[in-house]
Design an enzyme around this catalytic site. Structure first.
Site, PDB file in Angstrom:
ATOM      1  CE1 TYR A   1     -17.120  10.859 -15.599  1.00  0.00           C
ATOM      2  CE2 TYR A   1     -15.681  11.059 -13.689  1.00  0.00           C
ATOM      3  CZ  TYR A   1     -16.536  10.304 -14.479  1.00  0.00           C
ATOM      4  OH  TYR A   1     -16.796   8.997 -14.135  1.00  0.00           O
TER       5      TYR A   1
ATOM      6  CG  ASP B   1      -9.519  16.000 -15.439  1.00  0.00           C
ATOM      7  OD1 ASP B   1      -8.777  15.376 -16.229  1.00  0.00           O
ATOM      8  OD2 ASP B   1     -10.619  15.555 -15.053  1.00  0.00           O
TER       9      ASP B   1
ATOM     10  NE  ARG C   1      -2.417   0.610   3.624  1.00  0.00           N
ATOM     11  CZ  ARG C   1      -1.599   1.029   4.586  1.00  0.00           C
ATOM     12  NH1 ARG C   1      -0.986   2.210   4.491  1.00  0.00           N
ATOM     13  NH2 ARG C   1      -1.365   0.285   5.650  1.00  0.00           N
TER      14      ARG C   1
ATOM     15  CE  LYS D   1     -12.320   7.831 -18.789  1.00  0.00           C
ATOM     16  NZ  LYS D   1     -12.113   7.814 -17.336  1.00  0.00           N
TER      17      LYS D   1
END
Length: 380
Positions: free
Chosen positions: A99, A171, A47, A196
């Site tokens: 978004y 973004d 982690r 993406k």
């Protein structure tokens, strides 16, 4: 290194020290042996850090011209980490065309924790400054925006942020670092849905952040570890592999996007096409200056703005796949009002142009003649 070389070699060691592997290995492990308490080789628990993830984080930082990269389990997990820099009473100025998942996270989660959001049309970046006050801690920019392809002047937003000692996050999912590098224009944080274009093959869900400032990076690394929304090594491997072809994929996305946009603009049944490459696109001069090309994302509206007609078009497509997401090698079509932006109330989404007949295309890297023929038969 120049950009195309960075996508392949940036931030990477030439070979893995264990066996000379040219590609970073997938370290599918949760923990690491220690010779004595604290005696390890830089990794203790996956982690907190994993060699495959570290390789990806270095690579993403390199292509964004940043110093520090962080990879997360999704784009929204990356945004969530940025929001955790804030505390109750802080205010955020966000673009109003963004978004739907970002909007949902801001309004349904973080507003409940006492953070106030101002959703502002930023086509004129000077408008941002009207909302700045002593509680403002973050400006959130998406450019090009999703799905209206609005363009925001990153340099102007950065100058406002610096003037008021406010963080600027961009973004950069739609543009990718192939087309624009916000850190070079003054942004403090760059965010990607690596799902993406960075991954590029519709086979992984991941998010990423890149920053230059060490103090900011340390705060974000703490949040990444403490909150635990990290990605696994297999996913990191897939995005690392995707990055190596980002430049050639983006070149074809842009070429195909231009041809499809021009076809749609000349179609008698299409009312309006949103693509930053058109000279009559709002703020066209800005993407011409701040982007290398205009991308493969396009939105359009049919004449009459008929919901049922738009649904019929997307149902008839054969090469374009009706699906959420974007940025893969294959072409996708979406209906924002019922899919990606369904979480935004109708009256709010229509204010920014997300009307019932709006269709969004992610133009892939197929033969463009086949894509145009598919749109032609579907539109009729």
């Amino acid at each position: 290194m120049k950009f195309n070389t960075k996508t392949i070699h940036g931030g990477q060691h030439n070979v893995d020290p264990a066996y000379g592997s040219v590609m970073p290995p997938i370290y599918q492990t949760s923990t690491y042996s220690q010779t004595t308490p604290g005696g390890h080789k830089g990794f203790q628990y996956s982690r907190s850090g994993n060699p495959t993830r570290a390789a990806l984080e270095r690579a993403v930082a390199s292509i964004e011209n940043g110093e520090f990269g962080l990879a997360f389990g999704s784009g929204l997990a990356a945004i969530d980490a940025v929001m955790k820099l804030l505390k109750p009473g802080d205010e955020v100025i966000s673009t109003n065309d963004l978004y739907g998942g970002s909007y949902r996270l801001f309004t349904k989660i973080f507003e409940g924790f006492g953070i106030k959001f101002h959703f502002v049309g930023m086509e004129n970046a000077d408008k941002i400054e009207e909302y700045v006050n002593d509680k403002t801690k973050l400006i959130w920019v998406e450019t090009p925006t999703n799905p209206m392809m609005n363009i925001i002047d990153i340099k102007k937003a950065a100058s406002i942020a610096k003037k008021h000692n406010v963080l600027l996050a961009v973004d950069n999912t739609f543009a990718t670092p192939y087309l624009q590098q916000p850190l070079d224009m003054g942004a403090d944080i760059v965010m990607h849905s690596a799902t993406k274009y960075l991954g590029g093959h519709s086979d992984v869900v991941m998010g990423a952040l890149v920053v230059k400032d060490k103090t900011l990076a340390e705060r974000l690394y703490f949040i990444q570890n403490a909150s635990g929304a990290i990605c696994g090594p297999q996913d990191c491997f897939l995005v690392l592999r995707g990055l190596k072809t980002l430049h050639i994929r983006m070149q074809r996305h842009c070429e195909n996007g231009k041809a499809v946009a021009e076809f749609l603009a000349n179609h008698p049944k299409i009312e309006k096409v949103y693509w930053p490459g058109f000279e009559n696109h709002p703020n066209h001069a800005i993407p011409k200056a701040q982007m290398k090309d205009f991308g493969g994302m396009i939105s359009f509206v049919t004449k009459g703005n008929n919901y049922e007609e738009a649904i019929k078009i997307v149902e008839k497509l054969k090469i374009f796949t009706l699906a959420e997401s974007l940025g893969g090698v294959e072409s996708l079509a979406g209906h924002p009002a019922s899919m990606t932006h369904a979480s935004i109330p109708k009256e709010e989404r229509e204010k920014i142009g997300v009307v019932d007949s709006l269709i969004r295309l992610s133009v892939g890297i197929e033969d463009v003649e086949d894509l145009i023929a598919d749109l032609k038969q579907a539109i009729g």
